[in-house]
Design an enzyme around this catalytic site. Structure first.
Site, PDB file in Angstrom:
ATOM      1  N   ASP A   6      11.234  36.834  34.487  1.00 49.14           N
ATOM      2  CA  ASP A   6      10.970  36.852  35.937  1.00 49.14           C
ATOM      3  C   ASP A   6      10.853  35.407  36.432  1.00 49.14           C
ATOM      4  O   ASP A   6      10.766  34.485  35.637  1.00 49.14           O
ATOM      5  CB  ASP A   6       9.655  37.592  36.216  1.00 49.14           C
ATOM      6  CG  ASP A   6       8.517  37.017  35.379  1.00 49.14           C
ATOM      7  OD1 ASP A   6       8.287  37.540  34.273  1.00 49.14           O
ATOM      8  OD2 ASP A   6       7.891  36.014  35.786  1.00 49.14           O
ATOM      9  N   ASP A  19       8.227  34.322  38.077  1.00 48.73           N
ATOM     10  CA  ASP A  19       6.799  34.177  38.378  1.00 48.73           C
ATOM     11  C   ASP A  19       6.590  34.380  39.886  1.00 48.73           C
ATOM     12  O   ASP A  19       7.098  35.363  40.433  1.00 48.73           O
ATOM     13  CB  ASP A  19       6.289  32.819  37.862  1.00 48.73           C
ATOM     14  CG  ASP A  19       4.773  32.812  37.712  1.00 48.73           C
ATOM     15  OD1 ASP A  19       4.225  33.853  37.289  1.00 48.73           O
ATOM     16  OD2 ASP A  19       4.142  31.803  38.027  1.00 48.73           O
TER      17      ASP A  19
HETATM   18  N1  ADE Z   1       5.179  35.344  35.224  1.00 52.16           N
HETATM   19  C1  ADE Z   1       4.469  35.472  34.103  1.00 52.16           C
HETATM   20  N2  ADE Z   1       3.250  34.903  33.987  1.00 52.16           N
HETATM   21  C2  ADE Z   1       2.553  35.016  32.828  1.00 52.16           C
HETATM   22  N3  ADE Z   1       2.982  35.712  31.770  1.00 52.16           N
HETATM   23  C3  ADE Z   1       4.171  36.296  31.852  1.00 52.16           C
HETATM   24  N4  ADE Z   1       4.854  37.040  30.972  1.00 52.16           N
HETATM   25  C4  ADE Z   1       6.030  37.389  31.533  1.00 52.16           C
HETATM   26  N5  ADE Z   1       6.121  36.906  32.793  1.00 52.16           N
HETATM   27  C5  ADE Z   1       4.972  36.210  33.004  1.00 52.16           C
END
Ligand code: ADE
Ligand SMILES: CSC[C@H]1O[C@H](OP(=O)(O)O)[C@H](O)[C@@H]1O
Length: 332
Positions: free
Chosen positions: A246, A248
């Site tokens: 992703d 974030d």
């Molecule tokens: N955006 C994120 N922040 C923290 N841990 C994660 N694991 C997968 N995506 C994450």
């Protein structure tokens, strides 16, 4: 993650394994067993720091090389990142003879060029955990300070980077994009790739996510600490392999991260993750078999990291240390 081998009833496996096991894989979100390998034992290991996240499965490669597998969050993913018993996990692996750990982790990307479903081999860490996770084997009465300026093992990092061909290895997941493997030397012009480790379990706010970008963060997770520190203290070569799932929360053209996005990308990319895991296991196994010496430079390092004179240390404390470092400091 799907298993490519015939299904083995893991509960019926032997609970003992007599040979030393030099390589371990720690599985993260979405990686709860070792596909392609043949399980031969399932161990419950007790340590002075309690029990690990779950049973440790020993499996063999086609060439017979034994590998230990431990799912970080437990078999059913019932441990929060804060509650992962990292001291027990690392101590248990050490007690099996482990010299190298490859740790998988699902991460958020903090950089546009690290796209969801890309893989990243980080070389640096920024600690944003909150000091509530036990992060050292040492304690009052027996003080030591491990070197952590280079938090991952450079030999293991190089070996992994070189084991994966720069193109044609990872499979395209849709008509547009083939995932990439980002490493310091092959794709990042020698610049470090930095994983930010946050406490969680809630994901970051947009402001935090943007802040981490200004700090030079490449990816973010909730898992690399204290795992990497404890591996260093235990003199085990450690490298994390991150799978981006992703963007974030910094990227305002995308929805902020949710577990649904993370799991969706993990599932869609599981064939690549399995292929990568199998290739890396074979490469590291081959390095051990041909005497490359992974972890050898760490061996004995903690003897010189201790500040306390062992003469006055309580017997119970030395016994705990003996579990990790048999023979370093004689029990009196
Ligand atoms: N955006 C994120 N922040 C923290 N841990 C994660 N694991 C997968 N995506 C994450
Ligand atoms: C399920 S999203 C957040 C979760 O995913 C990562 O876990 P892991 O590193 O074990 O793959 C991240 O660190 C968080 O714990």
């Amino acid at each position: 993650m799907s298993a490519h081998r015939d299904k083995v009833d893991v509960k019926s496996l032997p609970h003992e394994f007599k040979e030393p096991v030099q390589l371990a894989i720690i599985g993260g979100t979405g990686l709860y067993d070792l596909p392609n390998l043949h399980p031969v034992a399932r161990l419950t290991v007790s340590t002075p720091w309690g029990f690990p996240s779950g049973p440790i499965t020993i499996a063999r490669t086609e060439d017979g090389f034994p590998v230990a597998f431990l799912p970080r969050h437990g078999l059913h993913h019932d441990l929060l990142p804060t509650d992962v018993p990292s001291r027990a996990n690392i101590a248990a692996l050490k007690s099996l003879g482990v010299k190298a750990i490859i740790a998988f982790s699902a991460v958020g990307s903090l950089q546009p060029e690290i796209r969801p479903r890309d893989f990243v081999l980080p070389t640096q860490i920024i600690d944003r955990t909150k000091g509530i996770r036990p992060s050292t084997f040492f304690e009052k009465g027996f003080v030591a300070h491990a070197m952590f300026g280079e938090p991952f093992d450079l030999k293991l990092n190089k070996l992994i980077s070189e084991a994966v061909p720069s193109s044609g290895f990872l499979e395209q997941f849709d008509s547009k994009y083939v995932p990439q493997l980002h490493t310091k030397h092959t794709t990042n012009g020698g610049e470090d790739l930095t994983v930010v480790c946050m406490e969680g379990p809630a994901f970051s706010t947009r402001a935090e996510s943007k802040l981490y970008r200004t700090w030079g963060g490449s990816v973010i997770n909730m898992s690399v600490l204290p795992e990497a520190k404890l591996a260093r203290e235990a003199e085990i070569a450690y490298q994390m392999i991150c799978m981006s799932t992703d963007y974030d929360s910094w990227n305002e053209s995308e929805e902020p991260v949710t577990v649904e996005t993370v799991v969706g990308n993990l599932k869609a990319n599981s064939a690549n993750a399995c292929k990568l895991a199998a290739t890396l296991v074979d490469a590291v196994a081959h390095a051990f078999e041909t005497g490359v010496g992974i972890g050898d430079d760490l061996s004995g390092s903690m003897k010189f990291a201790v500040s306390t004179s062992p003469d006055g240390v309580k017997k119970e404390l030395l016994e705990k240390m003996h579990f990790l470092f048999p023979g370093y400091w004689p029990l009196h």
